[in-house]
Every structure is written in structure tokens, then in C-alpha cells.
Design a protein around this motif. Sequence first.
Motif, short mmCIF file in Angstrom:
data_model
loop_
_atom_site.label_atom_id
_atom_site.label_comp_id
_atom_site.label_asym_id
_atom_site.label_seq_id
_atom_site.Cartn_x
_atom_site.Cartn_y
_atom_site.Cartn_z
N THR A 1 -54.45 -21.97 42.91
CA THR A 1 -55.73 -22.03 42.22
C THR A 1 -55.79 -23.19 41.24
O THR A 1 -56.78 -23.93 41.19
CB THR A 1 -56.00 -20.70 41.48
N VAL A 2 -54.73 -23.37 40.47
CA VAL A 2 -54.67 -24.48 39.52
C VAL A 2 -54.69 -25.81 40.26
O VAL A 2 -55.40 -26.75 39.87
CB VAL A 2 -53.42 -24.37 38.62
N ILE B 1 -55.88 -26.52 43.33
CA ILE B 1 -57.17 -26.76 43.96
C ILE B 1 -58.24 -27.06 42.92
O ILE B 1 -59.04 -27.98 43.08
CB ILE B 1 -57.57 -25.55 44.84
N SER B 2 -58.26 -26.30 41.83
CA SER B 2 -59.28 -26.54 40.80
C SER B 2 -59.08 -27.91 40.15
O SER B 2 -60.06 -28.57 39.80
CB SER B 2 -59.28 -25.44 39.75
N GLY B 3 -57.86 -28.36 40.01
CA GLY B 3 -57.59 -29.70 39.49
C GLY B 3 -58.12 -30.79 40.39
O GLY B 3 -58.69 -31.78 39.93
N ARG B 4 -57.96 -30.60 41.68
CA ARG B 4 -58.49 -31.58 42.64
C ARG B 4 -60.02 -31.58 42.65
O ARG B 4 -60.64 -32.62 42.80
CB ARG B 4 -57.93 -31.32 44.04
N ILE B 5 -60.61 -30.41 42.49
CA ILE B 5 -62.08 -30.32 42.47
C ILE B 5 -62.62 -31.02 41.21
O ILE B 5 -63.59 -31.76 41.28
CB ILE B 5 -62.54 -28.85 42.54
N VAL B 6 -61.99 -30.77 40.07
CA VAL B 6 -62.45 -31.39 38.82
C VAL B 6 -62.33 -32.91 38.89
O VAL B 6 -63.20 -33.63 38.40
CB VAL B 6 -61.64 -30.82 37.62
#
Length: 66
Positions: A54-55, A57-62
Motif C-alpha cells: 500500500t505504501v 503503490i500510494s507513493g508511486r501514485i503521488v
Amino acid sequence: MSIKESKRGEMGFVGTLTLIFAVLKLLNVISWSWFWVLSPIWITVCIGVVIFGTVLISGRIVKGKW
């Protein structure tokens, strides 16, 4: 000793629970399969993998790379 420091040789909650389940299994108090006896370990690993994913994937999205 501060709260952030950990003591060597301590077993955490997961280790203690796994040890209790294993002893109960070996003494034939419970008739669970070894899959469930060792479940505190693999459940903890699965939760860690989900949090890490989750961390990641969310980092790549941000960053806008997805």
C-alpha cells in the motif's frame, strides 16, 4: 531504558501466541492443523506485505508514475 529501545531476547505477542499454540498442539490439547497453529506468524507477514504494498503503490501514485 527509553520506550524506543528494545530488549534483546524478548518475544513479542506473535511469538508468544505461536509458542502457546505449538505447545497445545504437541500436548494434544488442540487438534488444529499446523497451518492454524502457525497462523500468527503468517498473518503478521501478510499484514506487513499489504502495508508495504500500500505504501509503495500510494507513493508511486503521488509521484505521478502511475
